[in-house]
Design an enzyme around this catalytic site. Structure first.
Site, PDB file in Angstrom:
ATOM      1  N   ASN A   1     -27.468  72.933 -53.335  1.00 43.03           N
ATOM      2  CA  ASN A   1     -28.752  73.351 -52.208  1.00 43.03           C
ATOM      3  C   ASN A   1     -27.910  74.366 -51.025  1.00 43.03           C
ATOM      4  O   ASN A   1     -27.090  73.978 -50.885  1.00 43.03           O
ATOM      5  CB  ASN A   1     -29.024  71.775 -51.749  1.00 43.03           C
TER       6      ASN A   1
ATOM      7  N   ARG B   1     -31.897  70.529 -59.199  1.00 46.20           N
ATOM      8  CA  ARG B   1     -30.482  71.179 -59.392  1.00 46.20           C
ATOM      9  C   ARG B   1     -30.181  70.336 -60.232  1.00 46.20           C
ATOM     10  O   ARG B   1     -29.512  70.778 -61.052  1.00 46.20           O
ATOM     11  CB  ARG B   1     -29.873  70.175 -58.238  1.00 46.20           C
TER      12      ARG B   1
END
Length: 97
Positions: free
Chosen positions: A45, A27
């Protein structure tokens, strides 16, 4: 990126990346790469271990980010990337959710 300055319509892609993609800085690296390409959107996520992201901006830059998602950061093992075209919403900035 403000695509009005270039005369190009913004492109939006939603991607879901599966494999070993959580716990490997996917990320944060995605956010930094998006900022480098001046692509807006977000990344998060998912409970099943995959990562979902939305990329919006100049078509070539969005394509580069989708391509990056197919590899991810060095510690990631990407097994599959699903890509869906969506209508651009005029997002600004890029956030990790």
């Amino acid at each position: 990126m403000d695509t009005r300055k270039t005369g190009l319509a913004a492109t939006r892609r939603r991607v879901v990346v599966t494999g070993e993609v959580q716990g490997v800085f996917f990320r944060d690296t995605c956010r930094r790469t998006a900022l480098q390409y001046q692509v807006a959107g977000w990344v998060r996520n998912l409970p099943d271990g995959s990562v979902e992201a939305v990329f919006e901006g100049e078509p070539h830059h969005v394509a580069l980010l989708v391509e990056w998602a197919g590899q991810g950061p060095p510690a990631a093992t990407v097994r599959q990337v699903s890509v869906v075209d969506e209508e651009a919403e005029g997002l600004e900035g890029f956030e990790v959710r």
